[in-house]
Design an enzyme around this catalytic site. Structure first.
Site, short mmCIF file in Angstrom:
data_model
loop_
_atom_site.label_atom_id
_atom_site.label_comp_id
_atom_site.label_asym_id
_atom_site.label_seq_id
_atom_site.Cartn_x
_atom_site.Cartn_y
_atom_site.Cartn_z
CE1 TYR A 98 -4.07 1.94 0.27
CE2 TYR A 98 -2.57 3.45 1.40
CZ TYR A 98 -3.77 3.21 0.75
OH TYR A 98 -4.67 4.22 0.58
CE LYS A 284 -3.49 10.61 -24.33
NZ LYS A 284 -4.29 10.57 -23.10
C1 P71 Z 1 -6.81 11.43 -26.53
C2 P71 Z 1 -6.88 11.57 -25.07
C3 P71 Z 1 -7.92 10.79 -24.32
C4 P71 Z 1 -9.18 11.54 -24.46
C5 P71 Z 1 -9.50 12.51 -23.54
C6 P71 Z 1 -10.62 13.28 -23.72
C7 P71 Z 1 -11.39 13.11 -24.83
C8 P71 Z 1 -11.11 12.10 -25.74
C9 P71 Z 1 -9.99 11.33 -25.54
C10 P71 Z 1 -5.96 12.78 -23.24
C11 P71 Z 1 -5.14 13.85 -22.81
C12 P71 Z 1 -4.33 14.59 -23.73
C13 P71 Z 1 -3.58 15.67 -23.30
C14 P71 Z 1 -2.75 16.46 -24.22
C15 P71 Z 1 -4.38 15.31 -21.08
C16 P71 Z 1 -5.14 14.24 -21.47
C17 P71 Z 1 -5.97 13.55 -20.45
N1 P71 Z 1 -6.08 12.49 -24.52
N2 P71 Z 1 -3.61 16.00 -21.98
O1 P71 Z 1 -6.10 12.24 -27.15
O2 P71 Z 1 -4.28 14.27 -25.04
O3 P71 Z 1 -5.36 12.34 -20.12
O4 P71 Z 1 -6.99 10.63 -20.92
O5 P71 Z 1 -5.09 10.05 -19.39
O6 P71 Z 1 -7.01 11.35 -18.54
O7 P71 Z 1 -7.44 10.51 -27.07
P1 P71 Z 1 -6.17 11.01 -19.72
#
Ligand code: P71
Length: 485
Positions: A98, A284
């Site tokens: 934990y 990513k």
């Molecule tokens: C992408 C995503 C995932 C997503 C999020 C919202 C709508 C559709 C798809 C997420 C990002 C991102 C950047 C630059 C923060 C997040 C959030 N992208 N910054 O492109 O591209 O991260 O999804 O891990 O919560 O499909 P999270």
């Protein structure tokens, strides 16, 4: 074919064009992925009648399709990457204590080494980190300038009482502009917010590299240096979304003077050195299926964030991740910053982009790091933006070929919290997002031909009507019906 030919005699058919490798098509030697495949996952394509039913059941929203009904899934590059054998081996070394898991310390060491920040707070994914930084730093009435909105980032800023203000250069809003760094911040727009005491209302500048909604467009090193200098003059902090910074570093290496001889890892570290901290969706660049973190140099933010994390995510040494997930992120950070990996990554995206642009199909140029963005306005000039051209195009692509893409237009932009009206963004796009290390060049060929087929059938396509709209991040769950002729 004659018996002689089957025996292996050399046959030259003058009428048939000579096949050429990918490299030869562009007058260069071919590159290849720096890995081979050890495990495969079968793909299945359902027939056209099945896709018709699936799309109707999903309310013409690709987020609502079942993955089993999708053939090639280009919805996102988020959490859809293939992990390496090293990452899978690391998963077996998960320390699921934990508190004080050894994997957290591996993660912390990887972040310090490659991004250079002193403190690390783990979160379950990017939006967990966005929540923490927004709650920790934003007060009602604050303004957060940034280089184009991202959906979850802006929503967290708004929920904390702030307002996002776009200060990206104008070229970013023009799908045809060939500016090499379309992600750059416009220094004059930023300074206009700082003057006359305005800086007091700016808790931090929110910089993203690369810029997702602009088409995966990079920020130059010169720009982050200048933004830093401007922030210093007004005493404003600079925080960075490093979700796709490795890809940004690749573009700096390719395009910015003085960086051709530097590695992706060196460029990444230098870029971060101009900022006070960062948040990330590790789903990513970091080649994992789940994970994220918030990192910073200032002790005050670290204290607040490591207290808030125990309320919303989990203890400050796991933040919503299992120990094994943290290990996979730690190893993924190293793999993400490898030059050979990044050459193949961007090379694959670019290969698809070059096919489409050679065929004069309307895409955002220059091709960015993680995806090809189709310009839905130029596909369907006869469909008004209020009838959701990009949502329509994503639906048509699925119908034609079983390929799943994502709307990035008026549905994603949502409503203005003050007026309640749709926000009509200049960019009305469909994103074909390429997961890392998952699909082959042959898949890219299939995708390119599908996009062409949808373009060739563009006349007669009508838009959609929204019949259900949720309150937050509507694009995920909104439902549509076709507008009948
Ligand atoms: C992408 C995503 C995932 C997503 C999020 C919202 C709508 C559709 C798809 C997420 C990002 C991102 C950047 C630059 C923060 C997040 C959030 N992208 N910054 O492109 O591209 O991260 O999804 O891990 O919560 O499909 P999270």
């Amino acid at each position: 074919m004659s018996a002689e030919q089957l025996d292996g005699a050399q046959v030259v058919d003058e009428a048939r064009p000579m096949h050429r490798t990918m490299g030869q098509q562009s007058g260069r030697r071919s590159w290849a992925e720096p890995w081979k495949i050890k495990m495969v996952e079968p793909l299945r394509m359902i027939d056209r009648a099945g896709r018709d039913v699936a799309l109707r059941d999903a309310g013409y929203n690709t987020f609502l399709l079942r993955s089993d009904d999708v053939y090639i899934d280009l919805l996102t590059d988020s959490g859809t990457n293939a992990m390496s054998d090293r990452q899978w081996a690391g998963m077996m070394l998960g320390d699921e204590a934990y508190a004080g898991s050894r994997n957290f310390y591996h993660l912390e060491a990887a972040v310090r080494k490659h991004y250079g920040y002193r403190h690390v707070v783990p979160t379950h994914q990017g939006r967990g980190a966005e929540h923490l930084i927004s709650q920790a730093l934003i007060k009602p009435g604050d303004i957060i300038p940034g280089n184009m909105y991202f959906t979850t980032t802006r929503l967290h800023q708004e929920l904390a009482g702030g307002a996002f203000v776009d200060v990206i250069i104008d070229e970013a809003h023009d799908p045809a502009s060939l500016h090499p760094f379309k992600g750059n911040i416009d220094l004059a727009k930023l300074e206009a917010l700082f003057v006359d005491g305005g800086a007091a209302k700016v808790p931090y500048v929110c910089l993203a590299a690369t810029v997702n909604m602009a088409g995966g467009q990079p920020v130059s090193m010169a720009n982050v240096r200048d933004v830093r200098a401007l922030c210093n003059r007004y005493g404003v902090r600079l925080y960075l979304d490093v979700t796709r910074l490795a890809e940004n570093a690749w573009f700096i290496q390719e395009r910015e003077e003085g960086y051709a001889g530097k590695s992706i890892a060196e460029i990444t570290l230098e870029f971060c050195s101009h900022t006070d901290g960062a948040w990330v969706s590790s789903k990513k660049d970091h080649l994992v299926n789940i994970g994220g973190w918030l990192a910073m140099n200032h002790d005050d933010l670290f204290q607040k964030a490591s207290n808030l994390v125990v309320v919303y995510e989990g203890l400050h040494t796991y933040g919503g991740m299992a120990g094994r997930d943290m290990e996979a992120v730690a190893i993924g950070i190293e793999e993400a910053l490898d030059d050979a990996h990044m050459n193949a990554r961007i090379g694959q995206v670019r290969y698809l982009g070059e096919l489409l642009s050679d065929w004069h199909l309307p895409i955002v140029l220059p091709v960015g790091g993680h995806a090809i963005f189709l310009d839905a306005r130029r596909f369907y000039p006869h469909v008004a933006q209020s009838c959701f051209p990009a949502q329509t195009l994503a639906a048509q692509l699925y119908l034609d070929s079983g390929i799943r893409a994502m709307e990035r237009g008026v549905v994603s932009a949502g409503r203005d919290p003050q007026t309640g009206d749709h926000r009509y963004p200049k960019l009305e796009l469909v994103r074909l997002t390429i997961p890392r290390r998952v699909y082959t060049q042959a898949h890219m060929d299939v995708v390119a031909e599908a996009v062409k087929a949808v373009y060739d059938q563009r006349e007669g396509v009508r838009g959609l009507r929204m019949v259900y709209e949720p309150e937050y991040l509507r694009f995920f769950q909104a439902r549509f019906e076709p507008i009948e002729g």
